[in-house]
Design an enzyme around this catalytic site. Structure first.
Site, PDB file in Angstrom:
ATOM      1  N   ASP A   1       0.748  -1.391  -0.246  1.00 34.27           N
ATOM      2  CA  ASP A   1      -0.057   0.366  -0.314  1.00 34.27           C
ATOM      3  C   ASP A   1       0.718   1.256   0.215  1.00 34.27           C
ATOM      4  O   ASP A   1       0.728   2.298  -0.042  1.00 34.27           O
ATOM      5  CB  ASP A   1      -0.850   0.195   0.956  1.00 34.27           C
TER       6      ASP A   1
ATOM      7  N   ASP B   1      -4.249  -3.834  -5.446  1.00 28.19           N
ATOM      8  CA  ASP B   1      -4.025  -2.703  -5.327  1.00 28.19           C
ATOM      9  C   ASP B   1      -2.176  -2.850  -5.976  1.00 28.19           C
ATOM     10  O   ASP B   1      -1.454  -1.724  -6.212  1.00 28.19           O
ATOM     11  CB  ASP B   1      -3.602  -1.748  -4.220  1.00 28.19           C
TER      12      ASP B   1
ATOM     13  N   ASP C   1     -11.819   0.817   6.161  1.00 23.58           N
ATOM     14  CA  ASP C   1     -11.258   0.952   4.970  1.00 23.58           C
ATOM     15  C   ASP C   1      -9.656   2.021   6.010  1.00 23.58           C
ATOM     16  O   ASP C   1      -8.511   1.597   5.188  1.00 23.58           O
ATOM     17  CB  ASP C   1     -11.951   2.399   4.199  1.00 23.58           C
TER      18      ASP C   1
END
Length: 331
Positions: free
Chosen positions: A128, A165, A305
């Protein structure tokens, strides 16, 4: 953080690492040739997906039933907990010294229940890009950890989503070549298993189809079943269908799955705990023979989130938001 990115709310706890994959030999190889994107039959058709009794939804439902078994809250959370969701494998929760045994135990429980587990591999180095779900393993330890997971799934049918991602963020993080190589290595590691593998492709409100397809092609999507879209995001199914079909056309007909856990009302341009969203279509394989293999709840919808819009830490269960999502969906 870029608001177009689909950051992931995942519990970040204990850190660790795992044992290397054993040599599997030609015998295993004969059982586990990788499913190519050109295959037309849906390998997920007719499957019942595994409902992990230790999921955050199941634990929340149990707590609500204990507090007041006749309440509307308990009924709603129980219904939500009935929906199978993916099991996120993070090294912080499934460390290297136990991950193989942990995953094997989950796989065995799924087989005993007559169900197929869905796993998300989420431990890539610099995960991330240091945002809400920051973490991951070192360059040295990561391949060993992934190999231990693959060993546990060698002879158990499963669905595996590789590193949400990772490819989509690579252009922003300046590590495209590294990410492509890491995903290629993951594909090779899972090739001798019975896993049906999907690479993450971001979503319709992030990368354009040509960019997503280029990254997928470089990473080797032709050597797996296909790709996943909308993981941990909110875009409606129509938008993801159009995106998936456009990407598929540029990846030699790769098939795809869509995370529908929170897309009942579509997105509003926010990726981190947006208000006014709703639960989406419950998990099920498609039967129309199209490019979309399944609607899955990849993200557990009641999990935050991140610490945005008054949410708790990434991955923590957020009861208030879970109930809001259910109410908005008419549950």
């Amino acid at each position: 953080m870029d608001s177009t990115g689909s950051r992931l709310g995942i519990s970040l706890g204990i850190i660790a690492l795992a044992a290397p994959i054993v040599a599997l030999g030609l015998f295993i190889g004969t059982f586990a040739a990788p499913v190519t994107s050109a295959a037309h039959s849906n390998p997920l058709a007719g499957l019942s997906f595994y409902n992990n009794p230790d999921s955050t939804a199941n634990l929340a439902a149990a707590d609500a039933a204990t507090a007041d078994p006749d309440s509307a809250e308990a009924a709603t959370l129980a219904r939500m907990a009935e929906q199978p969701s993916a099991i996120w494998l993070l090294p912080e929760k499934y460390p290297m010294d136990t991950v193989q045994a942990d995953v094997a135990a989950i796989a065995d429980a799924a087989v005993a229940a007559g169900q197929t587990p869905v796993f998300v591999i989420y431990g890539i180095p610099d995960r991330d890009c240091g945002n809400f779900s920051a973490g991951g393993l070192s360059e040295t330890d990561y391949p060993t950890w992934v190999a231990s997971i693959a060993t546990a799934l060698t002879l158990t049918p499963s669905v595996v989503i590789l590193e949400p991602d990772a490819l989509s963020l690579a252009t922003e993080c300046g590590n495209v070549d590294q990410r492509v190589q890491q995903i290629q290595q993951g594909i090779t590691t899972f090739a001798p298993t019975l896993a049906t593998v999907y690479l993450d492709a971001g979503h319709s409100d992030w990368l354009d189809p040509a960019t997503a397809a280029d990254l997928l092609n470089r990473a080797g999507v032709q050597n797996v079943r296909g790709f996943a879209t909308n993981v941990s995001n909110y875009n409606d199914s129509a938008a993801e269908q159009a995106f998936g079909e456009a990407v598929s056309a540029l990846t030699n007909g790769a098939h795809f799955i869509v995370d529908t856990s929170r897309n009942g009302r579509g997105g509003n341009g926010e990726w981190c705990n947006p208000t006014g969203r709703a639960l989406g279509t419950t998990p099920e394989a498609t039967t129309d023979g199209g490019l979309r293999d399944a609607n899955l709840w990849v993200k557990e919808p009641g999990e935050s989130d991140g610490t945005c819009n008054n949410g708790p830490a990434a991955g923590e269960w957020w009861n208030e938001r879970a109930l809001e999502l259910a109410a908005a969906a008419g549950w």
